[in-house]
Design a protein around this motif. Structure first.
Motif, short mmCIF file in Angstrom:
data_model
loop_
_atom_site.label_atom_id
_atom_site.label_comp_id
_atom_site.label_asym_id
_atom_site.label_seq_id
_atom_site.Cartn_x
_atom_site.Cartn_y
_atom_site.Cartn_z
N UNK A 17 0.83 -1.20 0.00
CA UNK A 17 0.00 0.00 0.00
C UNK A 17 0.87 1.26 0.00
N UNK A 18 0.61 2.16 -0.94
CA UNK A 18 1.41 3.39 -0.99
C UNK A 18 1.17 4.29 0.24
N UNK A 19 0.07 4.09 0.94
CA UNK A 19 -0.22 4.93 2.11
C UNK A 19 0.31 4.33 3.42
N UNK A 20 1.01 3.20 3.33
CA UNK A 20 1.54 2.56 4.54
C UNK A 20 2.67 3.39 5.14
N UNK A 21 2.58 3.57 6.43
CA UNK A 21 3.65 4.27 7.14
C UNK A 21 4.73 3.26 7.51
N UNK A 22 5.86 3.76 8.01
CA UNK A 22 6.92 2.85 8.45
C UNK A 22 6.40 1.91 9.55
N UNK A 23 5.55 2.43 10.40
CA UNK A 23 4.97 1.62 11.46
C UNK A 23 4.07 0.52 10.89
N UNK A 24 3.26 0.87 9.88
CA UNK A 24 2.42 -0.13 9.21
C UNK A 24 3.27 -1.21 8.55
N UNK A 25 4.35 -0.81 7.92
CA UNK A 25 5.23 -1.76 7.25
C UNK A 25 5.88 -2.70 8.27
N UNK A 26 6.32 -2.16 9.39
CA UNK A 26 6.92 -3.00 10.44
C UNK A 26 5.90 -4.00 10.97
N UNK A 27 4.67 -3.55 11.16
CA UNK A 27 3.60 -4.46 11.63
C UNK A 27 3.32 -5.54 10.60
N UNK A 28 3.26 -5.16 9.33
CA UNK A 28 2.98 -6.12 8.27
C UNK A 28 4.10 -7.16 8.17
N UNK A 29 5.34 -6.73 8.33
CA UNK A 29 6.46 -7.67 8.28
C UNK A 29 6.41 -8.64 9.46
N UNK A 30 6.04 -8.15 10.64
CA UNK A 30 5.90 -9.04 11.80
C UNK A 30 4.75 -10.03 11.58
N UNK A 31 3.65 -9.55 10.99
CA UNK A 31 2.51 -10.42 10.69
C UNK A 31 2.91 -11.50 9.68
N UNK A 32 3.63 -11.12 8.66
CA UNK A 32 4.08 -12.08 7.64
C UNK A 32 5.02 -13.12 8.25
N UNK A 33 5.97 -12.67 9.07
CA UNK A 33 6.91 -13.59 9.71
C UNK A 33 6.19 -14.53 10.68
N UNK A 34 5.26 -13.99 11.46
CA UNK A 34 4.51 -14.81 12.41
C UNK A 34 3.66 -15.84 11.66
#
Length: 167
Positions: A34-51
């Motif tokens: 998502x182009x509107x994702x913040x750095x915080x959103x990206x960090x959360x998404x990466x943790x979700x993907x890894x989990x």
């Protein structure tokens, strides 16, 4: 609960878990793109993907205890699939190394028997794991079969290796 009952649920649970994990992984990917994702959103998404990936590996390893892989599955694949369970037995944050010799003879041991041997050795080794950084599970060729060992690292301590006969 009988083993037959567990086996009867293993495949449907795996299928449903894969569907749920696909939804989680897909949501994480959408968040990452998502182009509107913040750095915080990206960090959360990466943790979700890894989990999600870790949960998938753990569920597959656990469900494979109830419905082991086919008899012709390579020992290396059986042990590698068990990596998340090995890690759980040792404790969080510890390294798990799996080493399987490429020149193994065909073994008489079934995948279910191999799973049981691996978990037994790992659980025995884990009893002394207070100061261990990790564990090394190895399957090496030996005269007339193979030798399965589980050794804590550093130090190399662990239970006596198990011998697996050639087929």
């Amino acid at each position: 609960m009988s083993r037959d009952l567990l086996v009867s649920f293993a495949r449907p649970v795996r299928h449903e878990a894969n569907n749920l994990l696909a939804a989680l992984s897909g949501t994480a990917e959408l968040m990452l793109r998502s182009p509107s994702s913040t750095e915080r959103d990206i960090a959360r998404a990466e943790r979700l993907r890894d989990a999600s990936a870790r949960l998938q590996a753990l569920l597959h390893a656990y469900l494979a205890l109830g419905a082991p892989p086919p008899a012709d599955t390579a020992p290396a694949s059986v042990i590698e699939m068990m990596r998340p369970l090995i890690g759980l037995a040792l404790g969080p944050g510890r390294k798990v190394e799996v080493a399987v010799a490429p020149d193994l003879p065909r073994l008489a041991t079934t995948p279910a028997e191999l799973q049981s041997l691996v978990l037994g050795l790992v659980r025995s080794a884990a009893e002394g794991a207070a100061c261990a950084d990790g564990i090394r599970v190895a399957l090496d060729a030996a005269p007339g079969g193979a030798r399965l060992s589980a050794r804590l690292e550093p130090g190399g301590s662990g239970p006596e290796p198990a011998f697996l006969s050639a087929a």
